[in-house]
Design an enzyme around this catalytic site. Structure first.
Site, short mmCIF file in Angstrom:
data_model
loop_
_atom_site.label_atom_id
_atom_site.label_comp_id
_atom_site.label_asym_id
_atom_site.label_seq_id
_atom_site.Cartn_x
_atom_site.Cartn_y
_atom_site.Cartn_z
N ARG A 27 0.85 -1.19 0.00
CA ARG A 27 0.00 0.00 0.00
C ARG A 27 0.88 1.24 0.00
O ARG A 27 1.76 1.39 0.84
CB ARG A 27 -0.91 0.02 1.22
CG ARG A 27 -1.87 1.23 1.22
CD ARG A 27 -2.97 1.10 2.24
NE ARG A 27 -2.52 1.39 3.59
CZ ARG A 27 -3.30 1.34 4.68
NH1 ARG A 27 -4.56 0.95 4.56
NH2 ARG A 27 -2.82 1.63 5.86
N SER A 58 -12.27 -3.63 2.51
CA SER A 58 -12.34 -3.08 3.87
C SER A 58 -13.79 -2.82 4.25
O SER A 58 -14.53 -2.22 3.47
CB SER A 58 -11.56 -1.77 3.96
OG SER A 58 -10.20 -1.98 3.64
N LYS A 96 -3.89 5.75 9.50
CA LYS A 96 -5.06 5.97 8.65
C LYS A 96 -6.01 6.91 9.37
O LYS A 96 -7.05 6.49 9.91
CB LYS A 96 -5.73 4.63 8.34
CG LYS A 96 -6.55 4.69 7.06
CD LYS A 96 -6.91 3.33 6.51
CE LYS A 96 -7.61 3.48 5.19
NZ LYS A 96 -8.17 2.23 4.69
#
Lengths: 224, 224
Positions: free
Chosen positions: B41, B111, B143
């Site tokens: 990511r 997610s 996040k």
């Protein structure tokens, strides 16, 4: 076999410049005024939003036959939307990789800003690229990270190299109606515009004016 | 047929947290310490850089059989790298679209952060998804835009729903070695970690410690 592609007046979308109007509304008007191809560009959008935007643009141009819709950078979005092509910059996925993903039946364009970049583009395997975007002709607020301006002479040089190599050449960067004719006279196959249409109060009329100026830039017998 | 996937200790990479070490070096060490799967990511990277990063991670895990490499969000990159799968969030390309692009032989994760999102995930056509990432268990600086923390009870609820629907469930969000055992005890199939490994001075030893804690969280007879 690639889809037909008329590069004469190639609109590159800018969501913020179009706002508060939906991009698709601006595209619809600009195409009615004479835009011949559309590149959907929104570097800040999620891929989900970019897919929705691409589909909205495809719907907007559907009434006018022959207007290709190309997606900037996002190969996954181009595949999902069954777009006519992809345009990548020097920092995006490498052109040979993109060609491997999109197969032989979609258009592929690459931005080039220097003799070295056009030479590298021409050294790619035949069939990788269809088009180069020669940029920036002049400085432009819509792409502040673009390199130094090529000017008309630099544009002429890169366009000639591209065309000698069998590629379509379009010019981009700071081109408005006031300068469209002189850019057309450099020998490019077309011009790309962003602000000149996305920020126009009347995109249809702005596109008509650009087409008129473009036709002044090249002798009638060679104008497509 | 999907590739084998062991979700027990699923590392999600963070380029900035790994720095100045190359991500691939941190991955190599973490896998040596017991990481069972890796998700690449880097939302800030260009697709070109993400492709290079993915290939570097694939090389880093190649010595350990069975460690899947999944790409976050970038379906084009996953296809080009021939990655084992893709993981998308609620704002990325829709799961059904991603499945259409990646075909039946790659893993797809999504997610989910609420009962409504897990219900929507379970309503997708069979075979669309393989895994859900249940998040955030706790708040996490990696996040900041994640929703409210689920806590252990919320995680247990979403994981149970996912598993009842035949999906693998992993938990993510603020999980370090100190809390790994209690998360494992909620019934998830594995945990995802970012900071706990990417920011660790010794990722191999940090991974070993996480594996030990995870094995404490579930009775030995059910621990895979």
């Amino acid at each position: 076999m690639r889809p037909p592609f008329d590069p004469t007046l190639y609109l590159v979308t800018d969501t913020q410049l179009c706002a508060p109007r939906p991009v698709a509304d601006v595209v619809r008007a600009a195409v009615a005024g004479g835009v011949t191809a559309v590149q959907v560009r929104d570097k800040g959008a999620s891929r989900r939003d970019l897919l929705a935007l691409t589909r909205a643009v495809q719907e907007a141009v559907a009434e006018v036959p022959g207007v290709a819709v190309v997606v900037n950078d996002a190969v996954d979005v181009a595949l999902l939307a069954a777009a006519d092509g992809v345009h990548v910059g020097q920092e995006d996925l490498p052109a040979t990789e993109v060609r491997a993903l999109i197969g032989p039946r979609r258009l592929l364009g690459l931005s080039v800003s220097s003799p070295a970049e056009i030479a590298a583009a021409l050294a790619l395997p035949t069939g990788t690229l269809d088009l180069v975007g020669v940029s920036p002709v002049w400085g432009t607020p819509t792409k502040p990270d673009a390199g130094p301006a090529l000017g008309l002479d630099g544009t002429r040089e890169l366009a000639a190299a591209a065309r000698a190599g069998g590629l379509t050449a379009v010019a981009i960067g700071g081109i408005g109606a006031d300068r469209a004719a002189e850019v057309a006279a450099t020998g490019v196959d077309g011009i790309c515009v962003v602000s000149a249409l996305c920020a126009a109060a009347d995109p249809a009329s702005a596109a008509r004016k650009l087409r008129r100026e473009l036709s002044r830039g090249v002798p009638a017998e060679v104008y497509r």
